[in-house]
Design an enzyme around this catalytic site. Structure first.
Site, PDB file in Angstrom:
ATOM      1  N   ASP A  62      26.573 -37.993  29.690  1.00 41.97           N
ATOM      2  CA  ASP A  62      27.551 -37.487  28.723  1.00 41.97           C
ATOM      3  C   ASP A  62      27.495 -35.956  28.734  1.00 41.97           C
ATOM      4  O   ASP A  62      27.419 -35.319  27.686  1.00 41.97           O
ATOM      5  CB  ASP A  62      27.282 -38.052  27.321  1.00 41.97           C
ATOM      6  N   HIS A 105      20.953 -38.527  18.652  1.00 44.43           N
ATOM      7  CA  HIS A 105      20.471 -39.395  19.728  1.00 44.43           C
ATOM      8  C   HIS A 105      19.764 -38.583  20.803  1.00 44.43           C
ATOM      9  O   HIS A 105      19.844 -37.354  20.819  1.00 44.43           O
ATOM     10  CB  HIS A 105      21.643 -40.170  20.340  1.00 44.43           C
ATOM     11  N   GLN A 170      22.662 -43.331  25.333  1.00 43.74           N
ATOM     12  CA  GLN A 170      22.308 -42.378  24.272  1.00 43.74           C
ATOM     13  C   GLN A 170      21.768 -43.116  23.038  1.00 43.74           C
ATOM     14  O   GLN A 170      22.472 -43.252  22.024  1.00 43.74           O
ATOM     15  CB  GLN A 170      23.543 -41.555  23.872  1.00 43.74           C
ATOM     16  N   ARG A 200      25.601 -25.762  16.705  1.00 46.79           N
ATOM     17  CA  ARG A 200      26.707 -26.669  16.396  1.00 46.79           C
ATOM     18  C   ARG A 200      26.035 -28.041  16.310  1.00 46.79           C
ATOM     19  O   ARG A 200      25.485 -28.542  17.283  1.00 46.79           O
ATOM     20  CB  ARG A 200      27.742 -26.638  17.510  1.00 46.79           C
ATOM     21  N   ASP A 202      25.763 -31.625  16.366  1.00 48.93           N
ATOM     22  CA  ASP A 202      26.584 -32.681  16.959  1.00 48.93           C
ATOM     23  C   ASP A 202      26.492 -33.972  16.144  1.00 48.93           C
ATOM     24  O   ASP A 202      25.408 -34.371  15.721  1.00 48.93           O
ATOM     25  CB  ASP A 202      26.038 -32.926  18.383  1.00 48.93           C
ATOM     26  N   TYR A 206      26.376 -39.643  11.565  1.00 55.24           N
ATOM     27  CA  TYR A 206      25.828 -40.948  11.971  1.00 55.24           C
ATOM     28  C   TYR A 206      24.305 -41.024  11.945  1.00 55.24           C
ATOM     29  O   TYR A 206      23.725 -41.935  12.561  1.00 55.24           O
ATOM     30  CB  TYR A 206      26.312 -41.275  13.398  1.00 55.24           C
ATOM     31  N   GLU A 209      21.648 -45.425   9.115  1.00 56.62           N
ATOM     32  CA  GLU A 209      22.369 -46.702   9.093  1.00 56.62           C
ATOM     33  C   GLU A 209      22.026 -47.409   7.778  1.00 56.62           C
ATOM     34  O   GLU A 209      20.881 -47.350   7.330  1.00 56.62           O
ATOM     35  CB  GLU A 209      21.931 -47.610  10.257  1.00 56.62           C
ATOM     36  N   GLU A 244      29.701 -30.825  13.143  1.00 55.37           N
ATOM     37  CA  GLU A 244      30.716 -31.637  13.796  1.00 55.37           C
ATOM     38  C   GLU A 244      30.802 -32.963  13.050  1.00 55.37           C
ATOM     39  O   GLU A 244      30.058 -33.897  13.315  1.00 55.37           O
ATOM     40  CB  GLU A 244      30.378 -31.909  15.265  1.00 55.37           C
ATOM     41  N   HIS A 309      36.209 -29.332  24.266  1.00 54.82           N
ATOM     42  CA  HIS A 309      35.801 -30.013  25.500  1.00 54.82           C
ATOM     43  C   HIS A 309      36.025 -31.518  25.457  1.00 54.82           C
ATOM     44  O   HIS A 309      35.833 -32.193  26.463  1.00 54.82           O
ATOM     45  CB  HIS A 309      34.313 -29.731  25.748  1.00 54.82           C
TER      46      HIS A 309
HETATM   47  C1  NOJ Z   1      30.458 -35.076  20.182  1.00 49.09           C
HETATM   48  C2  NOJ Z   1      30.609 -34.229  21.397  1.00 49.09           C
HETATM   49  O1  NOJ Z   1      31.618 -33.269  21.175  1.00 49.09           O
HETATM   50  C3  NOJ Z   1      30.956 -35.150  22.547  1.00 49.09           C
HETATM   51  O2  NOJ Z   1      31.280 -34.423  23.701  1.00 49.09           O
HETATM   52  C4  NOJ Z   1      29.811 -36.095  22.780  1.00 49.09           C
HETATM   53  O3  NOJ Z   1      30.176 -37.025  23.770  1.00 49.09           O
HETATM   54  C5  NOJ Z   1      29.430 -36.846  21.498  1.00 49.09           C
HETATM   55  N1  NOJ Z   1      29.366 -35.980  20.344  1.00 49.09           N
HETATM   56  C6  NOJ Z   1      28.086 -37.512  21.642  1.00 49.09           C
HETATM   57  O4  NOJ Z   1      27.058 -36.577  21.596  1.00 49.09           O
END
Ligand code: NOJ
Length: 540
Positions: A62, A105, A170, A200, A202, A206, A209, A244, A309
């Site tokens: 990823d 993750h 992940q 940032r 990410d 999440y 749970e 995010e 992105h």
């Molecule tokens: C958000 C990120 O912007 C994205 O590119 C990524 O695949 C997912 N989070 C998982 O980390």
């Protein structure tokens, strides 16, 4: 860096994919030293803070959001000394650096996961979320809908299922475990000690749970983030945490806490509505979402963007709106990915310069600190035939040569965009720098004008009444006795618009972009705007 802990409220951000930006050693992969070479370019454009997508060791299933080591640099990009030099060189130019902090993750290649899957008694087993069934937390949605069928994956070696909100490569970390909580604070400290200006954060909705919930935005998540913020403040009083959280405004509001959680948060819902408004030639969607956006604490700020992105996410729209957006902006099924559209700004807007500039006018004048995605300042194209989101992550086009000045290698990590009208011969930094009327120069002027007027960053927002409420979007931005009036013509036709002046505003206005003067008459300002035109005016 300069003793202003609220710097992010005024800053212009720029997102860099290091792999794509500049290859300094001719191996076909962009790297940190390549980015150092281009810092002057970013400084000249007016960028205050660079956000680096993940730069850590990773198997890249990823693109680095699958971290295999939180404390090192991916060898393609360089090493920790290069990183330190990048930070020092950026700071010399008054540019800050933030990078992704992937809290939710790790990669399945991370040693923690490797140890966890091998041995039930390892302390790392409890770093992840395991289950004997794949039925738990069934109300949690699947995010990568096109590839994943469940948030659980069976691990043969472990003899159990593990939880993952993104790719099965992940595995999610288990935030119930205080050791995991501490590990990630230590990771933050590691990078802060190297001089980084923040993160940032990410995928933060999440982290936890809970059965019977959709496992997003849980109170436990906010409690941990507040703890992280307190830790962060201790070690980096001028650093920022940018969240995010792809959520509705009222849910994102919670991530600001009482000014004691995240410093910034992306405003996800406004983004697709800018595209809706442009296509419909009607300002209503933007107006509605901003009216639904709650006030935020004084020491926090929204972060606004047009593209990044990822796919242009359509998670924060209704089902009808999503279908409509797909029809309008993604007529070819290859353009669609998960709940979004994998295209860049210029192709989305038919490479129409006036429309691209209008979108940027909205970005730079509505509330929030704007973030540009690398290459959008020159109108780069995309390649929908590449997998996943790679089509919007192609090499930066610096000049008109075949490899676009990105690299001296023959083989690149991904092909340079080759098709007219987006190939390097048509779209590149060098030729746009030489042309004062280029997209690049217009955007550079917008950045400078924005930065000259603090009301764009800190001012409140009030709609201005006009006789063309659908075709135009006009608003005041006000702070400390300073009043700005922005008028955007969303329609594809020229418009003469009469703006009713608010109490005490005007009658004289100066144009911040073109240096013209305007005079209101009888409490109204009449302005002629070309198709997709915009005016940034300062009262007085
Ligand atoms: C958000 C990120 O912007 C994205 O590119 C990524 O695949 C997912 N989070 C998982 O980390």
């Amino acid at each position: 860096m300069n003793g202003n802990p609220l710097w992010y409220k005024d800053a212009v951000f720029y997102e860099v994919y290091v792999r794509a930006f500049r290859d300094s050693d001719g191996d076909g992969y962009g790297d940190l030293r390549g980015l150092i070479e281009k810092l002057d370019y970013l400084q000249d454009l007016g960028v205050d803070c660079i956000w680096l997508m993940p730069i850590f060791p990773s198997p890249l299933f990823d693109d680095g959001y699958d971290v295999a080591d939180f404390r090192d640099i991916h060898p393609d990009y360089g090493n920790l000394d290069d990183f330190k030099e990048l930070v020092a060189e950026a700071h010399k130019r008054s540019i800050r650096i933030i990078t992704d902090l992937v809290l939710n993750h790790t990669s399945s290649h991370h040693p923690w996961f490797q140890a966890a899957r091998k041995d039930k008694t390892s302390k790392y087993r409890d770093y992840y979320v395991w289950s004997d069934t794949d039925q738990k937390y069934s109300e949690a949605r699947i995010i990568f809908l096109d590839t994943e069928t469940s948030n659980w994956a069976w691990d043969e070696e472990a003899g159990q299922y593990y939880w993952h909100r993104f790719y099965s490569s992940q595995p999610d970390l288990n935030y119930e475990n205080p050791q995991v909580q501490q590990e990630m604070l230590d990771v933050m400290k590691f990078w802060l000690d190297l001089g980084i200006d923040g993160f940032r954060a990410d995928a933060i909705p999440y982290l936890y749970e809970r059965e019977g919930t959709n496992c997003e935005n849980l109170p436990e998540t906010h409690a941990y983030l507040k703890q992280a913020r307190a830790f962060f403040d201790k070690h980096a009083p001028e650093g920022i945490l940018l969240s995010e959280a792809n959520q509705w405004p009222e849910d994102v509001r919670a991530y600001f806490g009482d000014g004691d959680e995240m410093h910034m948060a992306f405003h996800f819902p406004v983004m697709p509505r800018i595209f809706m408004a442009l296509k419909r030639q009607d300002s209503t969607p933007i107006r509605q979402i901003l009216e639904r956006t709650p006030e935020i604490p004084e020491n926090t700020q929204w972060c606004t963007f047009l593209r990044n992105h990822d796919e242009l996410t359509l998670e924060m729209v209704t089902e009808d709106e999503r279908q409509w957006m797909w029809q309008q902006y993604a007529p070819d099924p290859r353009m669609r990915l998960n709940l979004g559209i994998r295209r860049r700004l210029a192709p989305l807007l038919d490479n129409d310069k006036a429309t691209i500039l209008l979108a940027n006018s909205l970005l730079f004048t509505l509330p929030g600190s704007p973030i540009l995605y690398y290459g959008d300042e020159i109108g780069m194209g995309d390649n929908i035939w590449l997998d996943d989101r790679n089509g919007v992550r192609t090499p930066m086009q610096w000049d008109s040569s075949q490899q676009a000045g990105f690299s001296e290698a023959q083989e690149l990590y991904a092909p340079v965009i080759a098709e007219v009208p987006y190939a390097p011969a048509q779209v590149n930094v060098a030729s746009q720098q030489a042309d004062p009327d280029s997209l690049y120069h217009h955007i550079k002027r917008m950045i400078a004008a924005r930065k000259s007027q603090p009301a764009f960053s800190c001012g409140d927002l009030a709609w201005a009444e006009t006789d063309k409420p659908e075709e135009t979007l006009a608003y005041y931005r006000r702070s400390n006795g300073e009043t700005l009036l922005v008028i955007n013509n969303l329609s594809a036709g020229a418009q003469t618009v009469r703006v009713k002046l608010a109490q005490g505003v005007g009658p004289a206005f100066s144009d911040l972009l073109n240096g013209q003067n305007f005079q209101a008459d009888g409490g109204f300002l009449e302005a002629k705007l070309p198709p997709r035109g915009y005016l940034w005016l300062k009262a007085g």
